[in-house]
Design a protein around this motif. Structure first.
Motif, PDB file in Angstrom:
ATOM      1  N   VAL A 142     -74.368  32.878  17.980  1.00 21.63           N
ATOM      2  CA  VAL A 142     -73.383  33.006  19.415  1.00 21.63           C
ATOM      3  C   VAL A 142     -72.754  31.610  19.657  1.00 21.63           C
ATOM      4  CG1 VAL A 142     -74.402  34.923  20.174  1.00 21.63           C
ATOM      5  CG2 VAL A 142     -75.439  32.552  20.992  1.00 21.63           C
ATOM      6  N   ARG A 183     -73.855  38.878  28.960  1.00 20.68           N
ATOM      7  CA  ARG A 183     -73.966  37.388  29.326  1.00 20.68           C
ATOM      8  C   ARG A 183     -73.270  37.072  30.911  1.00 20.68           C
ATOM      9  NH1 ARG A 183     -68.990  35.308  25.171  1.00 20.68           N
ATOM     10  NH2 ARG A 183     -67.301  36.638  25.678  1.00 20.68           N
ATOM     11  N   GLU A 188     -74.997  42.985  22.273  1.00 14.74           N
ATOM     12  CA  GLU A 188     -75.997  42.779  23.218  1.00 14.74           C
ATOM     13  C   GLU A 188     -75.546  41.675  24.000  1.00 14.74           C
ATOM     14  OE1 GLU A 188     -77.855  44.967  24.011  1.00 14.74           O
ATOM     15  OE2 GLU A 188     -78.331  46.134  22.341  1.00 14.74           O
ATOM     16  N   TYR A 189     -75.174  40.505  23.377  1.00 16.87           N
ATOM     17  CA  TYR A 189     -74.881  39.174  24.064  1.00 16.87           C
ATOM     18  C   TYR A 189     -73.530  39.617  25.015  1.00 16.87           C
ATOM     19  CZ  TYR A 189     -73.106  34.484  24.750  1.00 16.87           C
ATOM     20  OH  TYR A 189     -72.988  33.239  25.200  1.00 16.87           O
ATOM     21  N   ASP A 190     -72.513  40.234  24.369  1.00 15.79           N
ATOM     22  CA  ASP A 190     -71.168  40.287  25.028  1.00 15.79           C
ATOM     23  C   ASP A 190     -71.646  41.097  26.241  1.00 15.79           C
ATOM     24  OD1 ASP A 190     -69.768  38.595  23.339  1.00 15.79           O
ATOM     25  OD2 ASP A 190     -69.043  40.512  22.191  1.00 15.79           O
ATOM     26  N   TRP A 248     -76.649  41.716  17.791  1.00 21.49           N
ATOM     27  CA  TRP A 248     -76.776  40.733  18.592  1.00 21.49           C
ATOM     28  C   TRP A 248     -75.572  40.307  19.262  1.00 21.49           C
ATOM     29  CZ3 TRP A 248     -79.885  38.749  21.676  1.00 21.49           C
ATOM     30  CH2 TRP A 248     -79.758  37.543  22.277  1.00 21.49           C
ATOM     31  N   ARG A 249     -74.407  40.322  18.770  1.00 21.72           N
ATOM     32  CA  ARG A 249     -73.075  39.962  19.540  1.00 21.72           C
ATOM     33  C   ARG A 249     -72.886  41.078  20.461  1.00 21.72           C
ATOM     34  NH1 ARG A 249     -70.000  35.914  21.294  1.00 21.72           N
ATOM     35  NH2 ARG A 249     -68.033  36.430  21.760  1.00 21.72           N
ATOM     36  N   TYR A 301     -80.446  32.937  16.608  1.00 21.57           N
ATOM     37  CA  TYR A 301     -79.724  33.397  17.578  1.00 21.57           C
ATOM     38  C   TYR A 301     -78.679  32.652  18.364  1.00 21.57           C
ATOM     39  CZ  TYR A 301     -82.951  37.739  17.356  1.00 21.57           C
ATOM     40  OH  TYR A 301     -83.916  38.779  17.107  1.00 21.57           O
ATOM     41  N   GLN A 302     -79.140  31.489  18.453  1.00 14.91           N
ATOM     42  CA  GLN A 302     -78.295  30.543  19.035  1.00 14.91           C
ATOM     43  C   GLN A 302     -77.260  30.072  18.103  1.00 14.91           C
ATOM     44  OE1 GLN A 302     -81.187  27.184  19.686  1.00 14.91           O
ATOM     45  NE2 GLN A 302     -80.895  27.570  21.973  1.00 14.91           N
ATOM     46  N   LEU A 310     -79.553  31.868  27.428  1.00 23.04           N
ATOM     47  CA  LEU A 310     -79.691  33.045  26.223  1.00 23.04           C
ATOM     48  C   LEU A 310     -81.315  33.515  26.282  1.00 23.04           C
ATOM     49  CD1 LEU A 310     -78.098  33.702  23.650  1.00 23.04           C
ATOM     50  CD2 LEU A 310     -79.187  32.023  22.498  1.00 23.04           C
ATOM     51  N   ILE A 346     -81.056  36.521  28.355  1.00 20.52           N
ATOM     52  CA  ILE A 346     -80.424  37.766  27.358  1.00 20.52           C
ATOM     53  C   ILE A 346     -81.353  38.505  26.683  1.00 20.52           C
ATOM     54  CG2 ILE A 346     -78.558  38.259  25.936  1.00 20.52           C
ATOM     55  CD1 ILE A 346     -76.912  36.105  27.392  1.00 20.52           C
TER      56      ILE A 346
END
Length: 379
Positions: A347, A93, A88-90, A85-86, A343-344, A99, A102
């Motif tokens: 991150v 974003r 994908e998030y990075d 998840w990190r 998920y929140q 979120l 994303i």
């Protein structure tokens, strides 16, 4: 009856009332039975609609409770999920503001990509995701076959019947009123070549096929052999042209299909791009409207998505792609309702994300995973 019926049945009910008021009781009685037969479905749908929110909330509560129990047993691969998840998030974003956006993008890429492993956090939806992947691949394949088939029909159609084969007295099918080929109807017939739940086994090839480009997905209920597929397409071509297809033309048909299906084909790239764009437009429309099902108008495919298909003669895929998009949206919405807080938490801060492991024995302030396990109601 009007309270129970859908709006499209109001006209029949009004006519029934008119018959009764005018004294045509026998006609009104017969028509009332017809209307009541139709209303059975409306009554069932209304009952489902009444309990839809309750069933959805119950399903969400159950899955949250199940997830919290798994967290307490340390049976959730938190570290693996955090890394995935990190990453994908990075990567996203900077492109998206929230979120929610994303996750929507990540989920679309996961479902429509087809080659990424399903994250462990989605194990309860894995069977549904793989089913959607197989259906999406089937519709792409039908699109490729249709384009190759239409290229063959157009090429043969430019030649005279006397030069290409002997007339059989058969009337051409799939024609419009002005005698042109009706590609919309022809496309719907091509959908039958690869039934739902089936894939083409390209290893059973004719000549130099692109067998390495396609494999039957794991778990498919059946397969269509290439030899059978070509035989069916030859028969379909004969129906379109109204005559027997000659052996040399069979080779030409297979060459046209193979050229489109093989990896790197420009036509294949265009078809795949149009299909993906159509699904994404519909998904964006669904996400912008609501996470709830609200009837035909809500489920309808947007006009710009329809236009994307029609520009490539793929309008026959409209209804099946709309159904596929609704399924993708339903799974995404449910998963996000259940796991959004998790998920929140992953991150929420870089300090939390930098921890090597997560233990549910820690306090909620020390671990996002334990926060989920310790506060199931907050989910």
């Amino acid at each position: 009856m009007r309270k129970l019926a859908r709006p499209e049945h109001f006209a029949s009910i009004d006519k029934l009332i008119e018959y009764a008021r005018s004294g045509r009781f026998a006609r009104a009685l017969r028509m009332s039975f017809d209307v009541l037969e139709v209303l059975k479905i409306d009554i069932a749908n209304r009952s489902i609609e009444m309990y839809r929110e309750y069933m959805r909330s119950t399903a969400v509560a159950y899955e949250r409770s199940h997830f919290c129990n798994m967290m307490r047993r340390n049976s959730v691969p938190v570290d693996e999920t955090r890394v995935w998840w990190r990453m994908e998030y990075d990567a996203l974003r900077g492109r998206f503001q929230s979120l929610d956006e994303i996750f929507s993008h990540v989920f679309r890429a996961l479902v429509l990509g087809g080659d990424q492993p399903v994250p462990k956090l989605m194990h309860m939806d894995e069977a549904r995701i793989n089913g959607i992947r197989r259906e999406y691949e089937r519709l792409e394949t039908v699109g490729f076959l249709f384009m190759g088939f239409t290229q063959f029909i157009q090429a043969i159609g430019r030649a005279s019947a006397s030069a290409t084969g002997e007339p059989s007295g058969q009337q051409p099918e799939f024609r419009t009123e002005n005698g042109r080929v009706d590609f919309e109807r022809l496309g719907k017939e091509c959908l039958k070549l690869v039934p739902e739940g089936y894939a083409i086994n390209w290893s059973d090839s004719i000549g130099d096929s692109a067998a390495g480009d396609w494999r039957m997905p794991v778990g498919a209920r059946g397969e269509v052999l290439v030899g059978v597929l070509v035989t069916q397409m030859v028969g379909l071509a004969g129906r379109v042209l109204g005559r027997k297809i000659q052996p040399t033309e069979v080779t030409q048909l297979w060459r046209a299909v193979r050229t489109v299906v093989q990896s790197g084909s420009p036509v294949r790239g265009i078809v795949a791009g149009r299909i993906k764009t159509t699904v994404e437009i519909h998904l964006s429309s669904l996400e912008a409207s609501s996470t709830r099902f609200r009837g035909d108008a809500w489920e309808a495919m947007p006009e710009d998505a329809k236009l994307t298909l029609r520009r490539s003669m793929l309008g026959f895929l409209e209804s099946v792609l709309a159904s596929l998009a609704i399924k993708v949206h339903a799974i995404r919405a449910h998963h996000w309702l259940v796991y959004k807080s998790f998920y929140q938490a992953l991150v929420s801060s870089s300090s939390l994300l930098s921890q090597p492991t997560v233990s549910i024995d820690k306090t909620p302030s020390e671990s996002p995973a334990s926060a989920v396990a310790a506060q199931p109601q907050a989910l």
